[in-house]
Design a protein around this motif. Structure first.
Motif, PDB file in Angstrom:
ATOM      1  N   PRO A 199       0.827  -1.211   0.000  1.00  0.00           N
ATOM      2  CA  PRO A 199       0.000   0.000   0.000  1.00  0.00           C
ATOM      3  C   PRO A 199       0.863   1.265   0.000  1.00  0.00           C
ATOM      4  O   PRO A 199       1.945   1.294   0.602  1.00  0.00           O
ATOM      5  CB  PRO A 199      -0.810  -0.141   1.295  1.00  0.00           C
ATOM      6  CG  PRO A 199      -0.847  -1.610   1.564  1.00  0.00           C
ATOM      7  CD  PRO A 199       0.482  -2.129   1.102  1.00  0.00           C
ATOM      8  N   PRO A 200       0.365   2.315  -0.641  1.00  0.00           N
ATOM      9  CA  PRO A 200       1.162   3.539  -0.782  1.00  0.00           C
ATOM     10  C   PRO A 200       1.434   4.248   0.537  1.00  0.00           C
ATOM     11  O   PRO A 200       2.316   5.099   0.600  1.00  0.00           O
ATOM     12  CB  PRO A 200       0.323   4.410  -1.725  1.00  0.00           C
ATOM     13  CG  PRO A 200      -1.050   3.832  -1.689  1.00  0.00           C
ATOM     14  CD  PRO A 200      -0.907   2.384  -1.371  1.00  0.00           C
ATOM     15  N   ALA A 201       0.720   3.881   1.587  1.00  0.00           N
ATOM     16  CA  ALA A 201       0.953   4.523   2.891  1.00  0.00           C
ATOM     17  C   ALA A 201       2.359   4.228   3.408  1.00  0.00           C
ATOM     18  O   ALA A 201       2.837   4.905   4.315  1.00  0.00           O
ATOM     19  CB  ALA A 201      -0.076   4.024   3.910  1.00  0.00           C
ATOM     20  N   TYR A 202       3.033   3.223   2.854  1.00  0.00           N
ATOM     21  CA  TYR A 202       4.356   2.831   3.356  1.00  0.00           C
ATOM     22  C   TYR A 202       5.489   3.349   2.484  1.00  0.00           C
ATOM     23  O   TYR A 202       6.620   2.876   2.600  1.00  0.00           O
ATOM     24  CB  TYR A 202       4.428   1.310   3.475  1.00  0.00           C
ATOM     25  CG  TYR A 202       3.347   0.777   4.381  1.00  0.00           C
ATOM     26  CD1 TYR A 202       3.440   0.938   5.760  1.00  0.00           C
ATOM     27  CD2 TYR A 202       2.203   0.180   3.846  1.00  0.00           C
ATOM     28  CE1 TYR A 202       2.421   0.504   6.593  1.00  0.00           C
ATOM     29  CE2 TYR A 202       1.180  -0.260   4.673  1.00  0.00           C
ATOM     30  CZ  TYR A 202       1.298  -0.093   6.042  1.00  0.00           C
ATOM     31  OH  TYR A 202       0.289  -0.517   6.863  1.00  0.00           O
ATOM     32  N   ARG A 203       5.198   4.285   1.617  1.00  0.00           N
ATOM     33  CA  ARG A 203       6.249   4.687   0.671  1.00  0.00           C
ATOM     34  C   ARG A 203       6.029   6.137   0.203  1.00  0.00           C
ATOM     35  O   ARG A 203       5.103   6.801   0.662  1.00  0.00           O
ATOM     36  CB  ARG A 203       6.263   3.719  -0.514  1.00  0.00           C
ATOM     37  CG  ARG A 203       4.894   3.383  -1.084  1.00  0.00           C
ATOM     38  CD  ARG A 203       4.977   2.181  -2.030  1.00  0.00           C
ATOM     39  NE  ARG A 203       3.676   1.736  -2.500  1.00  0.00           N
ATOM     40  CZ  ARG A 203       3.000   2.242  -3.504  1.00  0.00           C
ATOM     41  NH1 ARG A 203       3.504   3.263  -4.171  1.00  0.00           N
ATOM     42  NH2 ARG A 203       1.828   1.763  -3.858  1.00  0.00           N
TER      43      ARG A 203
END
Ligand code: NAD
Length: 392
Positions: free
Chosen positions: A107-111
């Motif tokens: 998920p984009p929340a981690y990057r």
């Protein structure tokens, strides 16, 4: 390719790290995305998945077990270890696991940021300098400015880097580009209509703006990006947008597949969003994104207008078809591309560039360009939120 990156030997093993064991990597009922089968098709017995990184060990183990049971592809996954996070992989990596490419499908929340826990790309640049990166859209969920800072770091390190805006790779889209180039056209207007089949989106995070950022940033981003691919850079302050919210009568949905009552009312997603804008060169664009359809198929159309020309791309996900009206005619030519697989083309181009350099193929979405689509999608979300009437 950065000088420190090692190209795989011709015909030799091609080592890939998968970050994320979810739908984009291994497929689902949601749609045709499934990177693993495209890497398998492109690389055949050369493919070696040298690490699968996912905190959900059970999910990762289940997808590996399934792959190992398929004779044709088992050799790619036979010896794939699972790691709960990238730090664990970095600590334990053995020389034979040295990757030629890293595919980021978590998920984009981690990057897309330099904040601890969201700084995946920066860690990869540090520990795997020069290794090619394939990054899924959207590039982040955090501050737009931080995503551009990550883009700068990627540009400085200059690894091969591709972002998963796969619609750019559609043969129909490339045909539209060809018509524009060959006829020296300037795009006058773009219109984009994206109707998703919400009944099949059974992901709690997707329905929560606080996590996935809402349907424009998470999903409509594909058509924001396609609009930019044809219209060029957007004059971001020109964006005007409106939404139908969950508390309005037209926003009542009868088949939401998750329990929306568990999501705070202010974090529930809009049901429909309309937006208009100017491109920097003076052209105009518009978008409708609707969370309205049921069953499984999306209904999507994208149009480009130039002097004398109308190009209509219909159903890019299921059955891409291009309708072209040219000067001197009231009729539309129709061309269908039934076998076209843009997910395969983006993977194929990525690998060709890694193996044979930028002359061999083309990556159509860079990290920096994808940040502009991210910025644009946030501008639409913010404009629609600013114009809505919140109940007292
Ligand atoms: N290009 C496309 O058409 C397309 C289609 C689907 C998804 N996507 C994108 O792919 C990304 C993933 O979506 P998905 O549908 O696979 O989600 P998903 O929820 O199905 O899977 C995500 C996986 O990532 C794992 N994960 C969570 N945190 C992680 C971390 N820190 N490191 C590694 N793994 C972690 C989860 O446990 C889960 O297994 C999103 O950015 C999404 O927008 C793109």
């Amino acid at each position: 390719m950065s000088p420190s990156a090692v190209r795989p030997a011709p015909g030799g093993d091609f080592n890939v790290v998968f970050i994320g064991a979810g739908n984009i990597m291994f497929g689902s009922d949601e749609g045709p995305w499934n990177h693993s089968i495209r890497f398998e098709k492109k690389l055949g017995s050369r493919l070696k998945i040298v690490a699968l990184v996912d905190p959900s060990i059970e999910r990762a183990a289940a997808v590996l077990q399934k792959k190992r049971s398929e004779e044709a592809v088992a050799s790619a996954y036979d010896r794939t270890p699972i790691y709960p996070n990238i730090d664990d992989f970095i600590q334990k990596i053995r020389p034979e696991q040295s990757p030629h490419a890293i595919v980021i499908g978590c998920p984009p929340a981690y990057r897309g940021s330099d904040e601890p826990g969201r700084d995946l790309e920066l860690k990869l640049l540090k520990h795997f300098p020069g290794v090619a990166l394939f990054v899924e859209k959207p590039v982040a969920t955090g501050a737009v400015i931080k995503s551009f800072a990550v883009a700068n770091s990627i540009n400085e390190a200059s690894p091969v880097c591709s972002v998963g805006y796969m619609l750019r790779y559609l043969a129909a889209v490339q045909k539209m580009k060809q018509i524009i180039t060959e006829n020296n056209l300037i795009v006058m207007a773009t219109t984009a209509r994206y109707g998703c089949a919400y009944e099949s989106i059974a992901k709690y995070n997707w329905w929560n703006k606080d996590i996935d950022c809402g349907p424009i940033v998470e999903q409509g981003t594909h058509f924001c990006d396609l609009s930019r691919y044809f219209g060029g850079d957007v004059d971001v302050p020109s964006v005007v947008a409106h939404s139908v919210e969950h508390y309005e009568a037209p926003g009542k949905l009868s088949k939401i597949p998750i329990d929306e009552s568990k999501i705070a009312p202010e974090q529930r997603i809009p049901r429909a969003t309309t937006a208009t804008w100017k491109y920097k060169n003076g052209a105009v664009g518009m978008l409708l994104h609707a969370v309205a359809l049921q069953d499984t198929n999306y209904s999507c159309e994208f149009e480009v207008y130039c002097d004398g020309y109308q190009m209509r791309l219909i159903d890019p996900y299921n059955n891409p078809t291009l309708y072209v009206r040219r000067p001197g005619s009231n009729l539309e030519e129709v061309q269908a591309f039934p076998q076209d697989d843009p997910f395969y083309s983006e993977v194929s181009n990525f690998i060709d560039v890694i193996e044979n350099g930028p002359e061999a193929s083309t990556i159509l979405s860079s990290f920096e360009d994808a940040c502009k689509s991210y910025e644009f999608s946030w501008a639409i979300r913010k404009a629609s939120e600013a114009s809505r009437k919140v109940p007292a």
